[in-house]
Design an enzyme around this catalytic site. Structure first.
Site, short mmCIF file in Angstrom:
data_model
loop_
_atom_site.label_atom_id
_atom_site.label_comp_id
_atom_site.label_asym_id
_atom_site.label_seq_id
_atom_site.Cartn_x
_atom_site.Cartn_y
_atom_site.Cartn_z
N MET A 10 -9.71 8.32 102.37
CA MET A 10 -8.63 8.88 101.54
C MET A 10 -7.42 9.25 102.41
O MET A 10 -7.08 10.41 102.53
CB MET A 10 -9.16 10.09 100.77
CG MET A 10 -10.32 9.75 99.86
SD MET A 10 -11.14 11.19 99.14
CE MET A 10 -12.22 11.71 100.48
N GLN A 52 -6.10 11.00 90.75
CA GLN A 52 -5.19 12.08 91.15
C GLN A 52 -3.93 12.06 90.29
O GLN A 52 -3.51 13.10 89.76
CB GLN A 52 -4.81 11.93 92.63
CG GLN A 52 -5.91 12.25 93.62
CD GLN A 52 -5.49 11.94 95.04
OE1 GLN A 52 -4.62 11.10 95.29
NE2 GLN A 52 -6.10 12.62 96.00
N THR A 83 -9.23 14.62 104.38
CA THR A 83 -7.98 14.59 103.62
C THR A 83 -7.64 16.02 103.26
O THR A 83 -8.53 16.80 102.90
CB THR A 83 -8.12 13.75 102.34
OG1 THR A 83 -7.10 14.14 101.40
CG2 THR A 83 -9.46 13.96 101.66
N ASN A 84 -6.37 16.38 103.35
CA ASN A 84 -5.96 17.72 102.94
C ASN A 84 -6.04 17.90 101.43
O ASN A 84 -6.57 18.89 100.93
CB ASN A 84 -4.52 18.00 103.41
CG ASN A 84 -4.40 18.26 104.89
OD1 ASN A 84 -4.48 19.39 105.33
ND2 ASN A 84 -4.21 17.20 105.67
N THR A 85 -5.53 16.92 100.69
CA THR A 85 -5.39 17.05 99.25
C THR A 85 -6.72 17.35 98.56
O THR A 85 -6.80 18.20 97.66
CB THR A 85 -4.77 15.79 98.65
OG1 THR A 85 -3.45 15.61 99.19
CG2 THR A 85 -4.68 15.88 97.14
N CYS A 197 -0.86 16.48 105.48
CA CYS A 197 -1.50 15.29 104.94
C CYS A 197 -1.98 14.52 106.15
O CYS A 197 -1.24 14.37 107.13
CB CYS A 197 -0.51 14.45 104.12
SG CYS A 197 -1.21 12.86 103.61
N THR A 198 -3.21 14.03 106.11
CA THR A 198 -3.80 13.44 107.31
C THR A 198 -3.11 12.14 107.73
O THR A 198 -3.31 11.69 108.86
CB THR A 198 -5.31 13.17 107.10
OG1 THR A 198 -5.51 12.43 105.90
CG2 THR A 198 -6.07 14.48 107.02
N GLU A 199 -2.28 11.55 106.86
CA GLU A 199 -1.54 10.35 107.25
C GLU A 199 -0.22 10.65 107.94
O GLU A 199 0.35 9.76 108.58
CB GLU A 199 -1.26 9.47 106.01
CG GLU A 199 -2.41 8.63 105.54
CD GLU A 199 -3.42 9.45 104.74
OE1 GLU A 199 -4.59 9.08 104.73
OE2 GLU A 199 -3.00 10.45 104.14
#
Length: 230
Positions: A10, A52, A83-85, A197-199
């Site tokens: 994710m 989402q 993933t943060n979300t 956000c991990t990206e």
């Protein structure tokens, strides 16, 4: 060494960074041929993103709780949600899986408090920036004042994540937009910025900024290794 259970995919772009950091940190700590013990559940992000954006968090909770249970049965000792979300669903996942969950917001906040910062900028998906599960946790549990971008800038940050970073696309123009948004928050008094956000770590690095950057991907993965080796 504990076995790390990862809820990943994710997106897979950032999950691959987790895998690299987990193994690098384990090797650095133990030397030789040592690497991390990992069980990975990697979901189809297209399905996740659709749910989402349809605001179907109940279905998302079911999906991730089921994957968490699979990791528990397979022998994971604790969970890392990469993933943060999706930390929005920690209460629902925890209710159906007894494994400890290493919360990304807690580990990030601990690093910020240790560094002595009080007023922080936060950028991430719209879901993270506009919901209480992350920002409220930082303010209530760690006494941090959290600044988020205005609505227009939040949309820019969010769109770049889903349309570019999660697809492996790195744009110089998008990077400049991010730097301008962060600079606005710095001008409002932010002492540091959370790449929430991990990206985002794929786009922004510390060398790009005049204030400290707290990379949640790196912080979370390193914390997982410390916990695994404790």
């Amino acid at each position: 060494m504990k076995t790390i259970g990862i809820l990943g995919g994710m997106s897979w772009e950032s999950t691959s960074l987790y895998y690299q950091i987990l193994n690098d940190e384990t090797k650095n700590a133990l030397g030789g041929l040592n690497s991390a013990k990992i069980l990975l559940s990697s979901v189809n992000f297209a399905e996740i993103a659709e749910l989402q954006h349809n605001n179907d968090w109940a279905s998302l909770a079911d999906l991730l709780a089921n994957e968490a249970q699979k990791l528990a049965i397979a022998g994971a000792d604790f969970l890392v949600i990469a993933t943060n979300t999706m930390h929005k669903l920690v209460p629902e996942i925890q209710a159906r899986c007894t494994l400890p969950i290493l919360h990304i917001a807690d580990k990030t906040a601990e690093a910020i408090v240790e560094a002595g910062h009080k007023k922080v900028a936060f950028i991430g998906t719209r879901f993270s920036m506009e919901s209480d599960f992350y920002v409220e946790r930082l303010s209530s549990n760690y006494n941090l004042e959290v600044l988020t971008p205005n609505k227009q800038d939040r949309e820019i940050v969010h769109t770049v994540i889903y349309n570019e970073l999660c697809r492996g696309k790195i744009s110089a123009d998008s990077k400049q937009h991010y730097l301008e948004i962060i600079d606005k928050l710095r001008s409002q008094g932010a002492q540091c910025v959370i790449a929430g956000c991990t990206e985002i770590t794929l786009l922004i690095e510390q060398q790009d900024l005049s204030i400290p950057l707290f990379d949640t991907t790196e912080i979370h993965a390193k914390a997982a290794v410390r916990f695994a080796l404790s």
